[in-house]
Design a protein around this motif. Sequence first.
Motif, PDB file in Angstrom:
ATOM      1  N   ALA A 122       0.859  -1.190   0.000  1.00 49.39           N
ATOM      2  CA  ALA A 122       0.000   0.000   0.000  1.00 49.39           C
ATOM      3  C   ALA A 122       0.897   1.242   0.000  1.00 49.39           C
ATOM      4  N   PRO A 123       1.360   1.688  -1.162  1.00 46.09           N
ATOM      5  CA  PRO A 123       2.266   2.838  -1.214  1.00 46.09           C
ATOM      6  C   PRO A 123       1.701   4.089  -0.567  1.00 46.09           C
ATOM      7  N   ASP A 124       0.375   4.290  -0.648  1.00 44.01           N
ATOM      8  CA  ASP A 124      -0.190   5.518  -0.083  1.00 44.01           C
ATOM      9  C   ASP A 124      -0.138   5.549   1.441  1.00 44.01           C
ATOM     10  N   GLU A 125       0.217   4.433   2.084  1.00 42.84           N
ATOM     11  CA  GLU A 125       0.412   4.443   3.525  1.00 42.84           C
ATOM     12  C   GLU A 125       1.794   4.967   3.900  1.00 42.84           C
ATOM     13  N   HIS A 126       2.659   5.097   2.907  1.00 44.44           N
ATOM     14  CA  HIS A 126       4.041   5.515   3.174  1.00 44.44           C
ATOM     15  C   HIS A 126       4.467   6.750   2.389  1.00 44.44           C
ATOM     16  N   LEU A 127       3.741   7.077   1.316  1.00 50.36           N
ATOM     17  CA  LEU A 127       4.115   8.190   0.455  1.00 50.36           C
ATOM     18  C   LEU A 127       2.943   9.143   0.283  1.00 50.36           C
ATOM     19  N   ILE A 128       3.217  10.435   0.347  1.00 45.06           N
ATOM     20  CA  ILE A 128       2.201  11.445   0.067  1.00 45.06           C
ATOM     21  C   ILE A 128       2.831  12.522  -0.813  1.00 45.06           C
ATOM     22  N   PHE A 129       1.982  13.416  -1.318  1.00 44.11           N
ATOM     23  CA  PHE A 129       2.465  14.479  -2.187  1.00 44.11           C
ATOM     24  C   PHE A 129       2.031  15.834  -1.654  1.00 44.11           C
ATOM     25  N   ILE A 130       2.960  16.762  -1.674  1.00 42.58           N
ATOM     26  CA  ILE A 130       2.660  18.167  -1.404  1.00 42.58           C
ATOM     27  C   ILE A 130       2.865  18.873  -2.735  1.00 42.58           C
ATOM     28  N   GLY A 131       1.768  19.138  -3.420  1.00 44.61           N
ATOM     29  CA  GLY A 131       1.890  19.575  -4.801  1.00 44.61           C
ATOM     30  C   GLY A 131       2.525  18.468  -5.606  1.00 44.61           C
ATOM     31  N   GLU A 132       3.597  18.797  -6.319  1.00 39.52           N
ATOM     32  CA  GLU A 132       4.297  17.784  -7.110  1.00 39.52           C
ATOM     33  C   GLU A 132       5.411  17.098  -6.326  1.00 39.52           C
ATOM     34  N   SER A 133       5.663  17.524  -5.107  1.00 39.63           N
ATOM     35  CA  SER A 133       6.769  16.982  -4.320  1.00 39.63           C
ATOM     36  C   SER A 133       6.334  15.750  -3.531  1.00 39.63           C
ATOM     37  N   ILE A 134       7.132  14.708  -3.615  1.00 37.58           N
ATOM     38  CA  ILE A 134       6.837  13.472  -2.905  1.00 37.58           C
ATOM     39  C   ILE A 134       7.559  13.474  -1.560  1.00 37.58           C
ATOM     40  N   VAL A 135       6.869  13.062  -0.508  1.00 40.59           N
ATOM     41  CA  VAL A 135       7.460  12.995   0.826  1.00 40.59           C
ATOM     42  C   VAL A 135       6.947  11.738   1.522  1.00 40.59           C
ATOM     43  N   ALA A 136       7.643  11.341   2.569  1.00 39.78           N
ATOM     44  CA  ALA A 136       7.220  10.176   3.343  1.00 39.78           C
ATOM     45  C   ALA A 136       6.060  10.559   4.260  1.00 39.78           C
ATOM     46  N   ARG A 137       5.003   9.762   4.226  1.00 39.46           N
ATOM     47  CA  ARG A 137       3.859  10.023   5.107  1.00 39.46           C
ATOM     48  C   ARG A 137       4.246   9.757   6.553  1.00 39.46           C
ATOM     49  N   ASP A 138       4.010  10.750   7.416  1.00 36.69           N
ATOM     50  CA  ASP A 138       4.313  10.624   8.839  1.00 36.69           C
ATOM     51  C   ASP A 138       5.750  10.139   9.080  1.00 36.69           C
ATOM     52  N   ASP A 139       6.665  10.608   8.229  1.00 35.81           N
ATOM     53  CA  ASP A 139       8.088  10.232   8.347  1.00 35.81           C
ATOM     54  C   ASP A 139       8.304   8.728   8.273  1.00 35.81           C
TER      55      ASP A 139
END
Length: 217
Positions: A122-139
């Motif tokens: 489930a990638p969306d449990e670990h990755l999120i986007f702020i605009g076009e920038s990808i970051v780790a969800r909840d670190d």
Amino acid sequence: MVPLVRGPIPAVLQEKAATWTAKYLAERQTDPSKRPDHRCYGHEQVRHELRSMSCHKCFYCERGLTVREQEVDHHVEVAERPQDSFSWENLYLSCKPCNQDKKPNTTHPVTSCLDPCAPGVAPDEHLIFIGESIVARDDSPTGQSTIRKYNLDRGDLNSARLKALQELSLAVIAVYKRAHDEGRKVSADERSLIRAFSSSTRPFSLMMRAQLQQLGL
């Protein structure tokens, strides 16, 4: 990155992988730096099945790829696991940057990263986007490792994702303007047209789904 379902092993690998592997391992005895024959692990049957799995997108970054841009990647590098050079489970479809610039398994093991082909991933449990920038969800350590290994925050990807978001924005504006001008609500068909941007067949669908969710669409 989105979950992918690996298809059946291509016939050419069923028939020849064992022979190719034995030959290659024997060659490495005299030349440890020798690479496996890309015409074998990158056979058109293999490429066809990989393309079908990902809808012509890079397994890692979800960039849409033309046939000429697609590279067959060894998920765990040949240098570390030469015995899997022709293993169907170790072959992934990749863009050139994700393939050639990824961090080695010795320093960034695939076991610490998201694997799009792993059951139940489930990638969306670990990755999120702020605009076009990808970051780790909840670190998320898994999210952070995935971003670092495949350089998913590199400039060329940010530019491509921004362009995709701009296309989505223009589509949303056009739909709502038309509805406003005609004095009506946005129709179900128009909403479906917008949601199509998040289809698994479209580039950067994970980001698009997150963006549409934020917009309440």
